[in-house]
Scaffold this motif. Structure first.
Motif, short mmCIF file in Angstrom:
data_model
loop_
_atom_site.label_atom_id
_atom_site.label_comp_id
_atom_site.label_asym_id
_atom_site.label_seq_id
_atom_site.Cartn_x
_atom_site.Cartn_y
_atom_site.Cartn_z
N PHE A 1 61.40 32.35 51.18
CA PHE A 1 61.61 32.35 52.63
C PHE A 1 60.35 32.00 53.41
CE2 PHE A 1 64.94 35.19 51.00
CZ PHE A 1 66.05 34.53 51.51
N GLY A 2 59.33 31.52 52.70
CA GLY A 2 58.10 31.10 53.36
C GLY A 2 57.17 32.23 53.76
N ALA A 3 57.36 33.40 53.19
CA ALA A 3 56.51 34.55 53.53
C ALA A 3 56.14 35.31 52.25
CB ALA A 3 57.24 35.48 54.50
N PRO A 4 55.20 34.77 51.46
CA PRO A 4 54.81 35.47 50.23
C PRO A 4 54.15 36.81 50.54
CG PRO A 4 53.32 33.65 50.68
CD PRO A 4 54.42 33.56 51.69
N LEU A 5 54.16 37.68 49.57
CA LEU A 5 53.56 39.01 49.73
C LEU A 5 52.05 38.87 49.77
CD1 LEU A 5 53.93 42.08 49.86
CD2 LEU A 5 53.87 42.09 47.36
N TYR A 6 51.46 39.28 50.87
CA TYR A 6 50.01 39.19 51.05
C TYR A 6 49.33 40.15 50.07
CZ TYR A 6 45.44 39.27 53.25
OH TYR A 6 44.08 39.17 53.49
N GLY A 7 48.41 39.63 49.30
CA GLY A 7 47.63 40.47 48.38
C GLY A 7 48.32 40.75 47.06
N ILE B 1 47.17 43.27 43.79
CA ILE B 1 48.00 44.38 43.32
C ILE B 1 48.30 44.23 41.84
CG2 ILE B 1 50.28 45.48 43.54
CD1 ILE B 1 50.19 44.60 46.54
N VAL B 2 48.69 43.03 41.43
CA VAL B 2 49.03 42.79 40.03
C VAL B 2 47.80 42.98 39.14
CG1 VAL B 2 49.73 41.00 38.39
CG2 VAL B 2 51.00 41.32 40.51
N GLN B 3 46.66 42.46 39.55
CA GLN B 3 45.45 42.59 38.73
C GLN B 3 45.03 44.05 38.57
OE1 GLN B 3 42.63 40.01 40.65
NE2 GLN B 3 43.12 38.30 39.30
N MET B 4 45.06 44.80 39.62
CA MET B 4 44.63 46.19 39.53
C MET B 4 45.65 47.06 38.78
SD MET B 4 41.60 46.27 40.77
CE MET B 4 41.33 44.60 40.21
N ASN C 1 39.44 40.55 46.18
CA ASN C 1 39.20 39.44 47.11
C ASN C 1 40.09 39.42 48.34
OD1 ASN C 1 37.21 38.44 45.41
ND2 ASN C 1 38.64 37.16 44.28
N ILE C 2 41.30 39.89 48.23
CA ILE C 2 42.25 39.72 49.32
C ILE C 2 42.47 41.02 50.09
CG2 ILE C 2 44.62 39.06 49.91
CD1 ILE C 2 44.52 37.28 47.34
N LEU C 3 42.80 42.08 49.37
CA LEU C 3 43.09 43.37 50.02
C LEU C 3 41.86 44.25 50.17
CD1 LEU C 3 46.47 44.30 48.31
CD2 LEU C 3 46.11 43.31 50.58
N PHE C 4 40.77 43.83 49.57
CA PHE C 4 39.52 44.59 49.60
C PHE C 4 39.68 46.01 49.07
CE2 PHE C 4 39.22 41.35 52.92
CZ PHE C 4 38.17 40.59 52.39
N LEU C 5 40.47 46.13 47.99
CA LEU C 5 40.60 47.42 47.30
C LEU C 5 39.29 47.67 46.56
CD1 LEU C 5 44.12 46.88 45.68
CD2 LEU C 5 43.60 48.28 47.69
#
Length: 161
Positions: free
Chosen positions: A40-46, A50-53, A124-128
């Motif tokens: 739908f043109g709106a991927p999940l941000y970050g 999430i997957v890497q951590m 890099n993205i969510l700054f976790l």
């Protein structure tokens, strides 16, 4: 005393495996939401962060459980050639080597986590912050090491056949 230590270790191993299972569910849901969102043109941000951590918990959360259930690969082509006593000694030695390897992993990751805290390292993205995930790796590796030591002790204490 060994039985009590084994019971506590078994419960910690079960907790570690449960955390790994929850993390696997988080990864699955994250990927599904991300893929549908992309449609739908709106991927999940970050989603990558999430997957890497969460993968940390999937991989290291299952290590001690895999050992407890005998899921690690073993090469036993020479087992029929050796006596029961030699095979038991090799199993004990293998457990001790595994314990050392996991203890070294725990120690190195613990040291790396100190650097992550000092440098305030994050994803890099969510700054976790990275350090809590590194502490988790260290703890789960230490648990795997402990479980292998207990396995070696149990092998040493069992009666010869």
């Amino acid at each position: 005393m060994l039985a009590l230590a084994r019971t506590i270790a078994d419960r910690l191993v079960s907790l570690s495996a449960f955390l790994g299972a929850v993390a696997l569910a988080v990864i699955s849901l994250t990927v599904i939401v991300d893929v549908v969102g992309r449609l739908f043109g709106a991927p999940l941000y970050g989603s990558r962060d999430i997957v890497q951590m969460a993968a940390v918990f999937v991989v290291f959360g299952g290590m001690a459980y895999c050992e407890r259930t005998g899921g690690h690969i073993t090469v036993d082509i020479l087992e029929p050639v050796f006596s029961a006593r030699v095979n038991r000694a090799l199993n004990i030695l293998g457990s001790l080597i595994g314990a050392v390897v996991f203890a070294l992993i725990a120690w190195q990751i613990w040291e790396a986590s100190k650097l992550s805290v000092l440098l305030k390292m994050s994803t890099n993205i969510l700054f976790l912050p990275r350090a809590p995930f590194q502490y988790a790796i260290a703890a789960m590796s230490a648990l795997a090491s402990l479980y292998l030591v207990l396995k070696a002790l149990a092998g040493l204490l069992e009666r010869s056949e």
